[in-house]
Design a protein around this motif. Structure first.
Motif, PDB file in Angstrom:
ATOM      1  N   CYS A   1      50.294  51.952  35.179  1.00 27.25           N
ATOM      2  CA  CYS A   1      49.708  50.894  35.192  1.00 27.25           C
ATOM      3  C   CYS A   1      49.686  49.899  34.181  1.00 27.25           C
ATOM      4  CB  CYS A   1      48.557  50.557  36.043  1.00 27.25           C
ATOM      5  SG  CYS A   1      47.908  48.725  36.588  1.00 27.25           S
TER       6      CYS A   1
ATOM      7  N   GLU B   1      39.595  51.082  36.231  1.00 24.06           N
ATOM      8  CA  GLU B   1      40.236  49.620  36.874  1.00 24.06           C
ATOM      9  C   GLU B   1      40.394  49.766  38.226  1.00 24.06           C
ATOM     10  OE1 GLU B   1      41.872  46.245  38.267  1.00 24.06           O
ATOM     11  OE2 GLU B   1      42.711  47.842  37.046  1.00 24.06           O
ATOM     12  N   GLU B   2      41.151  50.779  38.666  1.00 26.05           N
ATOM     13  CA  GLU B   2      41.607  51.036  39.947  1.00 26.05           C
ATOM     14  C   GLU B   2      41.343  50.992  40.344  1.00 26.05           C
ATOM     15  OE1 GLU B   2      45.374  50.453  39.742  1.00 26.05           O
ATOM     16  OE2 GLU B   2      46.136  50.460  37.746  1.00 26.05           O
TER      17      GLU B   2
ATOM     18  N   ASP C   1      41.530  48.480  30.308  1.00 32.75           N
ATOM     19  CA  ASP C   1      41.033  49.482  30.542  1.00 32.75           C
ATOM     20  C   ASP C   1      41.697  51.219  30.400  1.00 32.75           C
ATOM     21  OD1 ASP C   1      43.266  48.296  31.211  1.00 32.75           O
ATOM     22  OD2 ASP C   1      42.911  47.736  33.449  1.00 32.75           O
TER      23      ASP C   1
ATOM     24  N   HIS D   1      46.487  42.145  31.048  1.00 29.38           N
ATOM     25  CA  HIS D   1      47.928  43.164  31.754  1.00 29.38           C
ATOM     26  C   HIS D   1      49.010  42.853  31.151  1.00 29.38           C
ATOM     27  CE1 HIS D   1      48.608  46.131  34.467  1.00 29.38           C
ATOM     28  NE2 HIS D   1      47.297  46.275  34.709  1.00 29.38           N
TER      29      HIS D   1
ATOM     30  N   HIS E   1      47.972  51.088  31.654  1.00 24.29           N
ATOM     31  CA  HIS E   1      46.439  51.414  30.894  1.00 24.29           C
ATOM     32  C   HIS E   1      46.073  51.695  29.365  1.00 24.29           C
ATOM     33  CE1 HIS E   1      44.571  49.981  34.929  1.00 24.29           C
ATOM     34  NE2 HIS E   1      45.370  49.180  34.431  1.00 24.29           N
TER      35      HIS E   1
HETATM   36 ZN   LIG Z   1      46.315  47.909  35.832  1.00 21.49          ZN
END
Ligand SMILES: [Zn+2]
Ligand SMILES: [Zn+2]
Length: 389
Positions: free
Chosen positions: A101, A135-136, A76, A162, A103
């Motif tokens: 996050c 993705e979020e 992502d 992830h 990504h």
């Molecule tokens: Zn994430």
């Protein structure tokens, strides 16, 4: 030489790429610079690139040999609307946007694998490198699927990863079956009869109806869901009224639901509708439920999970692979790809100890030390799934 060691030879370049992406975060469906940088890298490695799939998503296609077998690898690319708190050199250049996050790291690890595989081509079949937008919570995976992702680039199996803060670098978690919760948002609109605050007998008070609904809805988890299964029903908003002396006409309850299977999610929805409509009717009011499933539960195919775990063990040793990590209540939209293609989502350690910051925190940063292990996972998954005869 091992895949990890060979990728480590261009670790510096991958780190520089990751930090450039980190410094230029883009929100969901606006990842145009990121996607173009990824596309240019892939083309530089000699990989065929298809741009603009599901908005800013792209797919790289790399084939070797004559086999018709195909594997999908997914990363992502989107950032979050968070003001970065870090002061290091590669901090976000954009106010209110941040790669909180990791990504940026996921994208870089997949690029590292693409570079290695394009140079070595030690496999027989086709690899689809899938770089997804948004993705979020904005539905990037769905957008790519709706845009024909798996019709245009069919996959026999698919893998993604992830980062996980608090898990040491060089360690992995792989879980067969359900791994992360599915998520839904709901609104319950209650219509009563408004009146003067001093004349309740003329009203049907939507607040009282809302209170009863809110309280009865909590029996879904305690009385309707099997105790060995799990669900969360949280009412997070209750809006009604504007004045001290007016009983309002309407009220709205809103919140979120989490569950680890589609069946439990459907059971919660069914019971929520029954309770909201029934309670409202019993009090002379009306209730309307809008229930929206935003994320499917992330469910790993048992066979693909066993395969992914064995790849991790090959890379870092069995003692550094947790095959029974706890379930995660957060959601992940790779779940929609896993509904289409059997596969597995794994976690890779982002580092423990001091400064091991959780994702979605203003002080978070992806740990570049994890890049070789992450890239090597993708590489070995390809070389083993598409092994030469
Ligand atoms: Zn994430
Ligand atoms: Zn996130």
């Amino acid at each position: 030489m091992s895949a990890i060691d060979r990728i480590a030879e261009f670790h510096d370049e991958l780190t520089a790429f990751r930090r450039d992406i980190h410094a230029h975060p883009e929100l969901g469906f606006a990842e145009s610079r990121t996607a173009e940088r990824v596309a240019q890298e892939l083309e530089r490695y000699g990989i065929e690139v298809h741009r603009g799939i599901g908005g800013t998503g792209l797919v790289g296609v790399l084939a070797a040999g004559s086999s018709t077998r195909r594997i999908g690898l997914r990363a992502d690319m989107d950032a979050l609307p968070i003001e970065e708190g870090n002061t290091f050199e590669h901090r976000s250049r954009h106010a209110g946007r941040m790669h909180a996050c990791g990504h940026d790291g996921h994208t870089t690890m997949l690029l590292g694998a693409a570079r290695y595989l394009a140079a070595t081509r030690n496999f027989d079949g086709t690899v689809h490198f899938i770089f997804q937008p948004a993705e979020e919570g904005l539905g990037g995976a769905k957008a790519m699927i709706d845009d024909g992702l798996f019709e245009r680039f069919p996959c026999d199996s698919i893998f993604g990863m992830h980062n996980r803060p608090k898990l040491p670098v060089g360690q992995f978690c792989v879980r067969a079956g359900p791994m992360m919760a599915g998520g839904a948002f709901f609104d319950i609109d209650i219509t009563g009869v408004g009146s003067h605050g001093a004349r309740p007998e003329s009203s049907i008070d939507p607040l009282m109806v809302g209170v009863q609904i809110a309280s009865t809805i909590q029996t879904i988890v305690s009385r309707n869901v099997r105790p060995v299964e799990t669900a969360v029903v949280s009412i997070t908003q209750f809006h009604a009224g504007d004045a001290y002396n007016v009983i309002p006409q309407t009220a709205r309850l809103s919140g979120t639901v989490r569950a680890f299977s589609k069946e439990v999610m459907a059971l919660v929805e069914r019971n929520m509708r029954r309770i909201a409509e029934g309670v409202a009717q019993s009090m002379g009011a009306r209730a309307q439920v809008d229930f929206r499933v935003n994320f499917a539960p992330t469910v790993n195919d048992p066979e693909q999970a066993a395969f992914a775990a064995s790849v991790c063990e090959e890379l870092v040793g069995a003692d550094k692979v947790d095959r029974d990590p706890p379930l995660i209540m957060a959601s992940e939209d790779f779940s929609f790809m896993l509904e289409q293609v059997p596969g597995c989502y794994i976690n890779i350690g982002n580092g423990d100890g001091e400064g091991a910051c959780e994702v979605h925190n203003p002080a978070y940063d992806f740990n570049d030390a994890a890049i070789p292990q992450g890239s090597a996972f993708f590489v070995r998954a390809v070389e083993r799934k598409l092994a030469k005869a």
